[in-house]
Motif scaffolding. Structure first.
Motif, PDB file in Angstrom:
ATOM      1  N   GLY A   9     -34.585 -70.426 -20.941  1.00  0.00           N
ATOM      2  CA  GLY A   9     -34.121 -69.816 -19.689  1.00  0.00           C
ATOM      3  C   GLY A   9     -32.728 -69.563 -19.634  1.00  0.00           C
ATOM      4  N   ALA A  10     -32.056 -70.887 -19.955  1.00  0.00           N
ATOM      5  CA  ALA A  10     -30.473 -70.811 -19.967  1.00  0.00           C
ATOM      6  C   ALA A  10     -29.871 -70.069 -21.031  1.00  0.00           C
ATOM      7  CB  ALA A  10     -29.856 -72.330 -20.029  1.00  0.00           C
ATOM      8  N   ILE A  11     -30.552 -70.004 -22.363  1.00  0.00           N
ATOM      9  CA  ILE A  11     -30.050 -69.092 -23.408  1.00  0.00           C
ATOM     10  C   ILE A  11     -30.290 -67.540 -22.893  1.00  0.00           C
ATOM     11  CG2 ILE A  11     -30.586 -68.369 -25.722  1.00  0.00           C
ATOM     12  CD1 ILE A  11     -31.252 -71.398 -26.307  1.00  0.00           C
ATOM     13  N   VAL A  12     -31.340 -67.309 -22.586  1.00  0.00           N
ATOM     14  CA  VAL A  12     -31.672 -65.890 -21.895  1.00  0.00           C
ATOM     15  C   VAL A  12     -30.693 -65.593 -21.005  1.00  0.00           C
ATOM     16  CG1 VAL A  12     -33.277 -64.301 -21.023  1.00  0.00           C
ATOM     17  CG2 VAL A  12     -34.033 -65.786 -22.627  1.00  0.00           C
ATOM     18  N   LEU A  13     -30.368 -66.318 -19.877  1.00  0.00           N
ATOM     19  CA  LEU A  13     -29.472 -66.077 -19.106  1.00  0.00           C
ATOM     20  C   LEU A  13     -27.979 -65.667 -19.423  1.00  0.00           C
ATOM     21  CD1 LEU A  13     -30.722 -67.815 -15.886  1.00  0.00           C
ATOM     22  CD2 LEU A  13     -30.970 -65.491 -16.013  1.00  0.00           C
ATOM     23  N   SER A  14     -27.774 -66.583 -20.104  1.00  0.00           N
ATOM     24  CA  SER A  14     -26.476 -66.234 -20.845  1.00  0.00           C
ATOM     25  C   SER A  14     -26.138 -65.434 -21.810  1.00  0.00           C
ATOM     26  CB  SER A  14     -25.866 -67.890 -21.596  1.00  0.00           C
ATOM     27  OG  SER A  14     -26.909 -68.058 -22.856  1.00  0.00           O
ATOM     28  N   LEU A  15     -27.143 -64.913 -22.430  1.00  0.00           N
ATOM     29  CA  LEU A  15     -27.173 -63.688 -23.461  1.00  0.00           C
ATOM     30  C   LEU A  15     -26.958 -62.567 -22.556  1.00  0.00           C
ATOM     31  CD1 LEU A  15     -29.329 -64.224 -26.463  1.00  0.00           C
ATOM     32  CD2 LEU A  15     -27.153 -63.907 -26.146  1.00  0.00           C
ATOM     33  N   VAL A  16     -27.813 -62.387 -21.241  1.00  0.00           N
ATOM     34  CA  VAL A  16     -27.549 -61.314 -20.424  1.00  0.00           C
ATOM     35  C   VAL A  16     -26.377 -61.271 -19.796  1.00  0.00           C
ATOM     36  CG1 VAL A  16     -28.587 -60.494 -18.211  1.00  0.00           C
ATOM     37  CG2 VAL A  16     -30.330 -61.244 -20.136  1.00  0.00           C
ATOM     38  N   GLY A  17     -25.964 -62.228 -19.267  1.00  0.00           N
ATOM     39  CA  GLY A  17     -24.364 -62.413 -18.739  1.00  0.00           C
ATOM     40  C   GLY A  17     -23.287 -61.854 -19.754  1.00  0.00           C
ATOM     41  N   LEU A  18     -23.422 -62.390 -21.007  1.00  0.00           N
ATOM     42  CA  LEU A  18     -22.627 -62.047 -22.016  1.00  0.00           C
ATOM     43  C   LEU A  18     -22.781 -60.442 -22.425  1.00  0.00           C
ATOM     44  CD1 LEU A  18     -20.504 -62.988 -24.384  1.00  0.00           C
ATOM     45  CD2 LEU A  18     -22.566 -63.084 -26.085  1.00  0.00           C
ATOM     46  N   ILE A  19     -23.908 -59.932 -22.547  1.00  0.00           N
ATOM     47  CA  ILE A  19     -23.860 -58.442 -22.734  1.00  0.00           C
ATOM     48  C   ILE A  19     -23.451 -57.825 -21.712  1.00  0.00           C
ATOM     49  CG2 ILE A  19     -25.844 -56.578 -23.131  1.00  0.00           C
ATOM     50  CD1 ILE A  19     -27.434 -58.449 -24.635  1.00  0.00           C
ATOM     51  N   LEU A  20     -23.836 -57.947 -20.441  1.00  0.00           N
ATOM     52  CA  LEU A  20     -23.381 -57.343 -19.362  1.00  0.00           C
ATOM     53  C   LEU A  20     -21.822 -57.539 -19.196  1.00  0.00           C
ATOM     54  CD1 LEU A  20     -25.984 -58.148 -16.464  1.00  0.00           C
ATOM     55  CD2 LEU A  20     -25.433 -55.873 -17.413  1.00  0.00           C
ATOM     56  N   GLY A  21     -21.026 -58.743 -19.281  1.00  0.00           N
ATOM     57  CA  GLY A  21     -19.689 -58.654 -19.518  1.00  0.00           C
ATOM     58  C   GLY A  21     -19.090 -57.910 -20.314  1.00  0.00           C
ATOM     59  N   LEU A  22     -19.713 -57.779 -21.522  1.00  0.00           N
ATOM     60  CA  LEU A  22     -19.133 -57.031 -22.649  1.00  0.00           C
ATOM     61  C   LEU A  22     -19.204 -55.334 -22.337  1.00  0.00           C
ATOM     62  CD1 LEU A  22     -20.096 -58.975 -25.847  1.00  0.00           C
ATOM     63  CD2 LEU A  22     -17.803 -58.644 -24.943  1.00  0.00           C
ATOM     64  N   VAL A  25     -16.270 -54.695 -19.893  1.00  0.00           N
ATOM     65  CA  VAL A  25     -15.078 -54.855 -20.363  1.00  0.00           C
ATOM     66  C   VAL A  25     -14.914 -53.775 -21.605  1.00  0.00           C
ATOM     67  CG1 VAL A  25     -13.662 -56.318 -21.719  1.00  0.00           C
ATOM     68  CG2 VAL A  25     -14.779 -57.434 -20.001  1.00  0.00           C
ATOM     69  N   LEU A  26     -15.677 -53.658 -22.427  1.00  0.00           N
ATOM     70  CA  LEU A  26     -15.682 -52.342 -23.433  1.00  0.00           C
ATOM     71  C   LEU A  26     -16.249 -51.056 -22.952  1.00  0.00           C
ATOM     72  CD1 LEU A  26     -16.568 -54.732 -26.429  1.00  0.00           C
ATOM     73  CD2 LEU A  26     -14.375 -54.364 -25.833  1.00  0.00           C
ATOM     74  N   GLY A  27     -16.833 -50.815 -21.730  1.00  0.00           N
ATOM     75  CA  GLY A  27     -17.162 -49.577 -21.615  1.00  0.00           C
ATOM     76  C   GLY A  27     -16.060 -48.695 -21.070  1.00  0.00           C
ATOM     77  N   GLN A  28     -16.610 -47.476 -21.307  1.00  0.00           N
ATOM     78  CA  GLN A  28     -15.825 -46.395 -21.041  1.00  0.00           C
ATOM     79  C   GLN A  28     -15.779 -46.075 -19.617  1.00  0.00           C
ATOM     80  OE1 GLN A  28     -17.160 -42.950 -23.129  1.00  0.00           O
ATOM     81  NE2 GLN A  28     -16.537 -43.615 -25.094  1.00  0.00           N
ATOM     82  N   ARG A  29     -14.820 -45.580 -18.898  1.00  0.00           N
ATOM     83  CA  ARG A  29     -14.616 -45.303 -17.434  1.00  0.00           C
ATOM     84  C   ARG A  29     -14.009 -43.881 -17.485  1.00  0.00           C
ATOM     85  NH1 ARG A  29     -13.725 -50.279 -18.258  1.00  0.00           N
ATOM     86  NH2 ARG A  29     -14.644 -51.931 -17.002  1.00  0.00           N
ATOM     87  N   HIS A  30     -14.735 -42.987 -16.759  1.00  0.00           N
ATOM     88  CA  HIS A  30     -14.101 -41.610 -16.512  1.00  0.00           C
ATOM     89  C   HIS A  30     -14.614 -41.291 -15.139  1.00  0.00           C
ATOM     90  CE1 HIS A  30     -18.161 -40.368 -17.916  1.00  0.00           C
ATOM     91  NE2 HIS A  30     -17.973 -41.283 -18.804  1.00  0.00           N
ATOM     92  N   LYS A  31     -13.920 -40.168 -14.558  1.00  0.00           N
ATOM     93  CA  LYS A  31     -14.043 -39.702 -13.226  1.00  0.00           C
ATOM     94  C   LYS A  31     -14.100 -38.147 -13.269  1.00  0.00           C
ATOM     95  CE  LYS A  31     -13.311 -43.689 -11.073  1.00  0.00           C
ATOM     96  NZ  LYS A  31     -14.407 -44.702 -10.629  1.00  0.00           N
ATOM     97  N   GLU A  32     -14.849 -37.727 -14.211  1.00  0.00           N
ATOM     98  CA  GLU A  32     -14.854 -36.122 -14.007  1.00  0.00           C
ATOM     99  C   GLU A  32     -15.875 -35.745 -13.024  1.00  0.00           C
ATOM    100  OE1 GLU A  32     -15.563 -37.874 -17.123  1.00  0.00           O
ATOM    101  OE2 GLU A  32     -13.444 -36.970 -17.988  1.00  0.00           O
ATOM    102  N   ARG A  33     -16.064 -34.420 -12.583  1.00  0.00           N
ATOM    103  CA  ARG A  33     -16.636 -33.878 -11.382  1.00  0.00           C
ATOM    104  C   ARG A  33     -18.274 -34.228 -11.675  1.00  0.00           C
ATOM    105  NH1 ARG A  33     -18.939 -28.557  -9.939  1.00  0.00           N
ATOM    106  NH2 ARG A  33     -18.474 -28.248 -12.183  1.00  0.00           N
ATOM    107  N   ALA A  34     -18.749 -34.000 -12.822  1.00  0.00           N
ATOM    108  CA  ALA A  34     -20.199 -34.105 -13.214  1.00  0.00           C
ATOM    109  C   ALA A  34     -20.741 -35.561 -13.387  1.00  0.00           C
ATOM    110  CB  ALA A  34     -20.612 -33.264 -14.267  1.00  0.00           C
ATOM    111  N   THR A  35     -19.790 -36.348 -13.342  1.00  0.00           N
ATOM    112  CA  THR A  35     -20.197 -37.834 -13.700  1.00  0.00           C
ATOM    113  C   THR A  35     -21.268 -38.420 -12.550  1.00  0.00           C
ATOM    114  OG1 THR A  35     -17.937 -38.244 -14.777  1.00  0.00           O
ATOM    115  CG2 THR A  35     -19.470 -40.280 -13.752  1.00  0.00           C
ATOM    116  N   GLY A  36     -21.336 -38.166 -11.536  1.00  0.00           N
ATOM    117  CA  GLY A  36     -22.375 -38.450 -10.496  1.00  0.00           C
ATOM    118  C   GLY A  36     -23.426 -37.758 -10.354  1.00  0.00           C
TER     119      GLY A  36
END
Length: 133
Positions: A9-22, A25-36
């Motif tokens: 369980g600890a390994i799974v939760l740490s992997l989930v946290g690591l993937i969400l954190g990455l 941090v690495l994900g794109q952010r854009h605010k175009e009109r059609a984004t939402g």
């Protein structure tokens, strides 16, 4: 005795946290009109999401679920065919016969008709043609 489960369980939760954190941090952010806006295959949505469906739609959906669940029972019978023998065969034959009877009953009552009736359309068309002649 539970320590392997806790470690897993600890390994799974740490992997989930690591993937969400990455991803954050690495994900794109854009605010175009059609984004939402929801994307439906390139088609711009029109109207609200609260449209009314015919009750026939729900009836056909329920019949699909009912006749789809029967597959589970027939598949379970097919898996245990050798153990059940002829008694199992007779039981599934009665089951399938009942399903056919119900399907014919629903068909005769018009539960499977979810479009315009062709005979009514032709009758109305013939009525429209009589005054013109």
């Amino acid at each position: 005795m539970l320590w392997p489960l806790v470690v897993y369980g600890a390994i799974v939760l740490s992997l989930v946290g690591l993937i969400l954190g990455l991803s954050y941090v690495l994900g794109q952010r854009h605010k175009e009109r059609a984004t939402g806006e929801p994307y439906e295959g390139g088609i711009v949505s029109a109207g609200g999401a609260r449209i009314r469906f015919s009750s026939q739609f729900y009836l056909v959906a329920m019949l699909f679920v009912i006749f789809d669940v029967e597959v589970v029972f027939i598949l379970a019978w097919a898996i245990a065919f050798r153990e059940l023998g002829w008694y199992g065969y007779a039981g599934v034959a009665v089951f399938v016969l009942m399903l056919v009877v119900v399907l014919i009953y629903e068909w005769r009552n018009g539960a499977l008709d979810f479009g315009p009736d062709g005979n009514k359309i032709l009758a109305a068309y013939k009525k429209m043609q009589k005054p013109a002649a």
